[in-house]
Structure formats: structure tokens, C-alpha cells
Design a protein around this motif. Structure first.
Motif, PDB file in Angstrom:
ATOM      1  N   HIS A 278       0.819  -1.221   0.279  1.00  0.00           N
ATOM      2  CA  HIS A 278       0.021   0.171  -0.209  1.00  0.00           C
ATOM      3  C   HIS A 278       0.981   1.413   0.056  1.00  0.00           C
ATOM      4  CE1 HIS A 278      -3.952  -1.774   0.873  1.00  0.00           C
ATOM      5  NE2 HIS A 278      -3.182  -2.768   1.506  1.00  0.00           N
ATOM      6  N   ALA A 279       0.524   2.304  -0.786  1.00  0.00           N
ATOM      7  CA  ALA A 279       1.003   3.519  -0.563  1.00  0.00           C
ATOM      8  C   ALA A 279       0.723   4.025   0.871  1.00  0.00           C
ATOM      9  CB  ALA A 279       0.562   4.353  -1.566  1.00  0.00           C
ATOM     10  N   PHE A 280      -0.477   3.922   1.240  1.00  0.00           N
ATOM     11  CA  PHE A 280      -0.987   4.436   2.415  1.00  0.00           C
ATOM     12  C   PHE A 280      -0.287   3.701   3.482  1.00  0.00           C
ATOM     13  CE2 PHE A 280      -4.041   4.744   6.152  1.00  0.00           C
ATOM     14  CZ  PHE A 280      -4.261   6.211   6.161  1.00  0.00           C
ATOM     15  N   GLY A 281       0.009   4.469   4.761  1.00  0.00           N
ATOM     16  CA  GLY A 281       0.589   3.515   5.913  1.00  0.00           C
ATOM     17  C   GLY A 281      -0.325   2.611   6.697  1.00  0.00           C
ATOM     18  N   PHE A 282      -0.234   1.436   7.091  1.00  0.00           N
ATOM     19  CA  PHE A 282      -0.922   0.561   7.824  1.00  0.00           C
ATOM     20  C   PHE A 282       0.192   0.001   8.823  1.00  0.00           C
ATOM     21  CE2 PHE A 282      -3.778   0.496   3.931  1.00  0.00           C
ATOM     22  CZ  PHE A 282      -5.061   1.112   4.749  1.00  0.00           C
ATOM     23  N   GLY A 283       0.169   0.571   9.976  1.00  0.00           N
ATOM     24  CA  GLY A 283       1.342   0.196  10.821  1.00  0.00           C
ATOM     25  C   GLY A 283       0.877  -0.317  12.388  1.00  0.00           C
ATOM     26  N   THR A 284       1.873  -0.476  13.039  1.00  0.00           N
ATOM     27  CA  THR A 284       1.743  -1.018  14.376  1.00  0.00           C
ATOM     28  C   THR A 284       3.073  -0.429  15.168  1.00  0.00           C
ATOM     29  OG1 THR A 284       1.462  -2.922  15.910  1.00  0.00           O
ATOM     30  CG2 THR A 284       2.804  -3.162  13.883  1.00  0.00           C
ATOM     31  N   ALA A 285       2.623  -0.523  16.247  1.00  0.00           N
ATOM     32  CA  ALA A 285       3.920  -0.190  17.377  1.00  0.00           C
ATOM     33  C   ALA A 285       4.577  -1.676  17.655  1.00  0.00           C
ATOM     34  CB  ALA A 285       3.181   0.393  18.618  1.00  0.00           C
ATOM     35  N   VAL A 286       5.618  -1.821  17.693  1.00  0.00           N
ATOM     36  CA  VAL A 286       6.542  -2.899  17.730  1.00  0.00           C
ATOM     37  C   VAL A 286       7.511  -2.645  19.120  1.00  0.00           C
ATOM     38  CG1 VAL A 286       6.333  -3.521  15.427  1.00  0.00           C
ATOM     39  CG2 VAL A 286       8.307  -2.147  16.445  1.00  0.00           C
ATOM     40  N   ASP A 287       7.960  -3.884  19.718  1.00  0.00           N
ATOM     41  CA  ASP A 287       8.828  -4.073  20.609  1.00  0.00           C
ATOM     42  C   ASP A 287      10.003  -4.555  20.098  1.00  0.00           C
ATOM     43  OD1 ASP A 287       9.578  -4.303  23.652  1.00  0.00           O
ATOM     44  OD2 ASP A 287       9.580  -6.367  23.126  1.00  0.00           O
ATOM     45  N   ALA A 288      11.169  -3.801  20.402  1.00  0.00           N
ATOM     46  CA  ALA A 288      12.455  -4.377  20.060  1.00  0.00           C
ATOM     47  C   ALA A 288      12.802  -5.915  20.474  1.00  0.00           C
ATOM     48  CB  ALA A 288      13.699  -3.233  20.384  1.00  0.00           C
TER      49      ALA A 288
END
Length: 662
Positions: A278-288
Motif C-alpha cells: 500500500h502507498a497508505f501507511g498501515f502500521g503498528t507499534a512494535v517492541d524491540a
């Protein structure tokens, strides 16, 4: 909600009537309009719906709590020290009195802080009971609060007859919890608990009663509170408007022409277009830690992140306390892993200006504001420079409405301008955001928090701060603003002509169908708005989520209904997969979602070519040339970089690792 008083007078053309014999009619019109406006405001927010018949008279049963029941509650739980209780005489409260609980962060689990009171009347197994109480939230991290009603055995195994999460907004909300007694209980053998171990919040409870009707009423006839929201219905008008905006702003026209070596069109060629990104951002918070963990859960965690998202942010690993003693190698490695896989990564957060969220040792400089100013400025510069140029955005200031210790100590809002300028000097290309919660709030018009955020952005712009974006958190528990109201709020902030990111989405509801419906509708409303270029989940797996109920996947990685709703949107409804054959002109024309595509062109004789292309903001024409002589498959890249993309983020492999080491 702002005052919307209505004036009527002799020459008031808004009403069009004169005083005199029509005075009664004017008064009735005023009352009708006020009621209409109040109902309209209510309908813009979440709606606690009471099902069943009206509550039967308490005289038909027996109270299992003493008179003035609020006085009998005691604060209990392993972390009860994190809260304090006040009994308040309050004319606004139902019954005129309320118990207020002021809780701090750190409870971890909801039962670590509870109000508890034993029952004073016997209850028999199978008895029908009804709990009734009013709840409101005075203050919290998100503008909303939660309380849990529990009726349970007083000793192990703590058998529960009732357990229900109650949402709290800034207005008093009445809740009904019907239940049947699971066992026989004598006085003191069971307790009524109000769970309050949810984040930092100040909750008030009033009008609490628990009536035992034994068998005088049917359980099915008792009222019960269930939550819904305005605009949930399938034919709601906002849906048609949103779909029209999605087609206009998220899709683009693509024309593909297939020709031979001499430029002659080839008809009957099969073109398979599969959108891969996608050009649109579908994201999430992550934990290292989870991203780098060599465990079974770690492997599934990485696979899920890579498969379903294209945008990421570290939930805690880039906050100041995590970086105060240096930049952890694990954080750098996790960032490299994301960059190598083509992720756009946001930075969160440079300054969360409250003592509770900053490194504890900074308190040593509370009496030396100039030294604290130098330390803060150096932190901004060093941190932004360390991660340059791998991050697309930085949340420079987080939650300036409620978290103001550092801002006030350093002279007021002007210090935020300095922080933005320091970040810009360290990384000229990164987008710089201000981020806050409570902006969508309950959907009851413009609230104080929203107004402060709007004025803060305006102040930053007027003072020349290099602000590049607006971050709107979206943590929902019970107050579910209507999709139409979300669009209204986005319209208002879009007047700044800055990109908007929905930075922290979590929907913490026990009603799984409601949770799925609201996630679908919230995302649809936000995705449809042209000013928004990303939606960030604040976590996706309940095994690593600040609100486990909000995880799309449960601890065992089974997907929940709202997880299925999420995947339906990003993998099907908002992704283009097309197979067509070229016409006599050697062409196909489609309208697809913007993003990256694998396009396989296959001629009738079996020869084929793979083309990778980016469909951006402008209409695109692509010509695929396939020679007459047999050739092996090969790749042709025709890349149009969308303005959303940051070219520095396209670095991969060792190149990304070298940038991190540097």
C-alpha cells in the motif's frame, strides 16, 4: 460542548416570528431546538443502550449492600497504594454523593486496585440480582476511563457470578448488570468489587445498588447495558460519503499498453496485477525485544509484522528513559531489521514533558532550569542525529495538554518551538509531529482537549516551529465517537494543511462484535480522509499489548474478530487484484489503490514479463514491450515514487546496517 443558545426577538430573522401572541410558540420552538441539539450531540458519541424492561422497584427485592453503600467500600488489591479514595457530596451526582478514586499508573492488572465491600444479606444459588450504578471519568491518559463490576466469592476459588467492564466518559453514564448467583452465600461470603487497575485515571461512582429479586422477576426481563455507536447501521449515510472519498483520494487510474519490438499493439495478452504494498501507511507499534527474540513467539511476532504492516513505531524503545544511558544495540538492530524489509519507521517520542515519563534522574535539575534546558536540547539533537536518516517522522512533543511539568519549568509553550528547531537542525528531512490524545474524545462537539491541541498547533506554526505533521492518538474503551464526528474533527485539523497520522489506535472492548465493527468503521472514516496518510495500531498481539483485550491476535496467536476485520480491509477491500486481457489497441485500463504492484504480462504463446510498478498520486501509463523472439522472463522496474515515500528509507541490506553503525 459550546453554548448553543437560541435568541428570539422582534426582529430576529433566524426565527422569523415576533414577540406577542406567538410567545408560547417561540418558547416551544426554543425547547424543541435545544432538545434536538442535545440529542444530536449525544448521537455523535457512543451510546449505552439499555435492553430489557425497566428496572423493577427495589421494594420487590432485598438490597445486599448496606444503606449509604458508598461509605462501606474499602480500597484493596496488591497495588492499592497507587490510588486514594474520596467520598464527595456532589449535587451533580445521582443521589447527590459519589466516591472518587484517583489512580496512578503501574497497576498492571485491573484487580490490583479495587473498591470492595462484603454483602450484608444472604443470597441463594440461582437468585436473580440486578446491579445498578453510575460512572464517570474526571481525568485519564486518554480522556476515557474504565471500571469493572464484579460479584464474587470472598475466598478462593473466587467464583464469580458477575463480571463486566464498564466504560466511563466525562458525563455520568448509568449501567445495569443483571446476573444469577453462582452459589449460596451468607453475609460476608461474597463481595462486590469495583475494579480500577486501568492506567492513570480518576473515576467517580454514584448511585450504586445491588438488589436480590430471588425469583420475583425473570432474569431475561431485567435491563442490561450494552454499548453501540451512532452510524453503526449498514446503510448509514456516512458510509456512502466515505466510499466516494476513498475512490477519489486512495485510488488512481492505470493504463497499460503491451507492444512488440516494432511498437505494434498486442491484443489478447493476459495482464495480472497484484498489489503487493500500500502507498497508505498501515502500521503498528512494535517492541524491540520481541522483534529480535529467538523464540517461538518471537518468530511469529516477526512474521506477523512483516506480512501485514508497512509502517512501524517503537512503543517504548526510543523514549527518553530507554535512551538516557546510551542507545541500545538491540534497538538499532530491530530498526535495521525493519528498514531492510522496506518499512517506514516513525520515531516516538523525543519529549514527553512530565516527570512521570522522563528519566528519573532529571529531577536532580528541577531547581536548575537552565541546565535542564541544555540537557533537554542536547537529548533532542543527539537522538535525532543518531537515528538519521532512517526515520520518516518524529513525535517531538507528546501530550502537551496534560503532561506539562517540563514545559512550565522552562518558561511555557515557547520551549516547544526550541525543541522542534533542535530536531530540524539534526535531521533536515524528517517530518516533525506534535502528538496528543483525547482529540476525537466522545464526539460531543469540540472539547477542551481538542481546542488546546488546535491552539497549540496554531501557536507552533505562528512562532515558526518547523512542524511537519499532526499525530492524533485513538485509544477507545467505551466512548466511541461516531465516524461522522471523526471526519468532522479531521476536517478541522486539515485546515492547517499538514499531514495527519492516526498514531495510536487501540479498541479495548469485551464485546467482540462491537470491537470488530468499530475498528472497521473507524479505519474506514480515517482512511477516507485525504489529510491522513497513516493509521498506527498501538500493538497487535495481546501477548505484548498495553491493553491485551485490544490485540488483534490473542496470546495463542488465534485471530480475533476485529483482527479479521482489519485483514479484510487491508488485504481485500482496499487492495487491488485484477486479471484482464488487452483489447485490440493492446491496452487495459483500471482504477486501483495506490501502491506497489507486481504486473505479470503473458502472451498467448506463453512468453511473459514481470513488471514492478508504483501507482502514485497521478494517473499512470505504462508500456510493456515484449519482443517476437523467445526470451526468458525478466524484470522491468518502472518506479514512480509517491510523495509519501521517503527515498532514504529505500536503503536495504548492509547499507541500512552501515547507516545504523555510523
Amino acid at each position: 460542548m459550546k453554548d448553543r443558545s437560541i435568541q428570539c426577538g422582534t426582529r430576529d430573522e433566524r426565527v422569523g416570528w415576533k414577540d406577542g401572541s406567538d410567545g408560547v410558540s417561540i418558547l416551544l420552538l426554543q425547547i424543541l431546538l435545544i432538545i434536538t441539539l442535545s440529542w444530536a450531540a449525544f448521537m455523535l458519541c457512543s451510546i449505552p443502550v439499555v435492553y430489557g424492561k425497566p428496572a423493577p422497584s427495589a421494594d420487590m427485592g432485598t438490597s445486599v449492600l448496606p444503606n449509604r453503600s458508598l461509605d462501606g467500600f474499602r480500597l484493596v488489591g496488591d497495588l492499592a497504594r497507587l490510588a486514594r479514595v474520596e467520598i464527595r457530596e456532589d449535587a451533580d451526582a445521582p443521589s447527590g454523593r459519589a466516591v472518587r478514586v484517583i489512580g496512578e499508573n503501574g497497576a498492571g492488572v485491573e484487580w490490583a486496585i479495587q473498591l470492595s465491600q462484603p454483602i450484608v444479606a444472604p443470597v441463594r444459588k440461582g437468585d436473580v440480582l440486578l446491579a445498578r450504578l453510575w460512572v464517570r471519568c474526571i481525568e485519564s491518559m486518554t480522556g476515557e476511563g474504565s471500571a469493572g463490576f464484579v460479584f464474587e466469592q470472598n475466598v478462593e476459588p473466587y467464583t464469580k457470578s458477575a463480571e463486566m467492564r464498564l466504560g466511563a466518559s466525562r458525563q455520568w453514564v448509568e449501567h445495569f448488570v443483571p446476573f444469577r448467583a453462582a452459589e449460596d452465600y451468607g453475609p460476608g461470603d461474597a463481595v462486590v468489587n469495583i475494579r480500577l487497575g486501568y492506567d492513570r485515571q480518576t473515576i467517580e461512582i454514584a448511585g450504586l445498588s445491588v438488589i436480590n429479586y430471588t425469583n420475583a422477576v425473570r432474569y431475561e426481563d431485567l435491563p442490561r447495558t450494552k454499548l453501540t455507536y451512532a452510524g453503526r447501521e449498514p446503510d448509514a449515510a456516512w458510509r456512502r460519503e466515505a466510499e466516494a472519498r476513498i475512490d477519489k483520494h486512495r485510488k488512481q487510474d492505470l493504463r497499460v499498453r503491451v507492444v512488440d519490438d516494432e511498437g505494434a499493439p498486442i491484443d489478447g495478452a493476459t495482464i495480472e496485477l497484484n498489489q503487493t504494498r500500500h502507498a497508505f501507511g498501515f502500521g503498528t507499534a512494535v517492541d524491540a525485544n520481541h522483534l529480535m527474540a529467538d523464540t517461538a513467539n518471537g518468530r511469529v511476532y516477526r512474521e506477523t509484522v512483516e506480512k501485514y504492516f508497512n509502517l512501524a513505531v517503537f512503543e517504548n524503545d526510543m523514549k527518553w528513559p530507554a535512551l538516557f544511558d546510551g542507545y541500545p544495540a538491540q534497538t538499532d538492530a530491530a530498526l535495521g531489521w525493519l528498514i531492510e524489509r522496506g518499512f517506514v519507521v516513525r520515531g516516538h517520542t523525543l519529549i514527553w514533558p512530565s516527570w512521570r515519563w522522563m528519566p528519573s534522574r532529571l529531577r536532580d535539575y528541577a531547581d536548575d532550569p537552565e541546565q535542564l534546558r541544555r540537557i533537554t536540547d542536547e537529548h533532542v539533537r543527539r537522538t535525532v542525529k543518531h537515528f538519521h536518516p532512517l526515520l520518516s517522522d518524529w513525535d517531538v512533543v507528546n501530550e502537551p495538554y496534560s503532561e506539562r511539568d517540563l514545559i512550565e519549568l522552562l518558561g511555557g509553550d515557547a520551549v516547544m518551538v526550541d525543541w522542534f528547531r533542535a530536531a530540524r537542525a539534526a535531521s533536515p528531512g524528517v517530518r516533525l509531529f506534535v502528538n496528543d490524545f483525547g482529540i476525537f474524545d466522545s464526539g460531543r462537539g469540540i472539547n477542551e482537549h481538542e481546542e488546546h491541541f488546535f491552539n497549540t498547533i496554531r501557536f507552533l506554526i505562528e512562532q515558526g516551529a518547523p512542524i511537519g505533521g499532526i499525530g492524533i492518538q485513538s485509544h477507545f474503551t467505551s466512548d466511541l465517537p461516531a465516524p461522522a464526528e471523526i471526519v468532522r474533527t479531521l476536517d478541522r485539523f486539515a485546515t492547517f494543511r499538514l499531514p495527519i497520522v492516526s498514531t495510536e489506535l487501540s479498541i479495548d472492548l469485551e464485546d467482540r462484535q462491537l470491537q470488530a465493527d468499530y475498528l472497521r468503521d473507524y479505519m474506514t472514516a480515517v482512511f477516507s480522509h485525504p489529510a491522513v496518510d497513516g493509521i498506527m495500531l498501538w500493538g497487535f498481539w495481546s501477548g505484548r499489548h498495553w491493553r491485551p483485550q485490544a490485540g488483534l491476535w490473542a496470546d495463542d496467536w488465534s485471530i480475533r474478530p476485529h483482527g479479521e476485520a482489519f485483514l479484510e480491509l487491508i488485504q481485500h477491500r482496499w487492495r487491488t487484484h485484477v486479471t484482464q486481457q488487452t483489447d485490440k489497441r493492446g491496452e487495459i485500463v483500471i482504477r486501483g489503490f495506490r501502491g506497489r504492484y507486481d504486473m505479470r504480462v503473458t502472451l498467448r504463446d506463453g512468453r511473459s514479463r514481470l513488471v514492478v510498478l508504483d501507482l502514485g498520486r497521478e494517473p499512470m501509463s505504462a508500456v510493456v514491450r515484449i519482443g517476437k523472439s523467445p526470451e526468458p522472463d525478466d524484470e522491468v522496474q518502472m518506479i514512480k515514487i509517491d510523495p509519501l515515500s521517503n527515498p532514504t528509507l529505500r536503503k536495504t541490506g548492509a547499507n541500512a546496517r552501515e547507516l545504523i553503525k555510523r
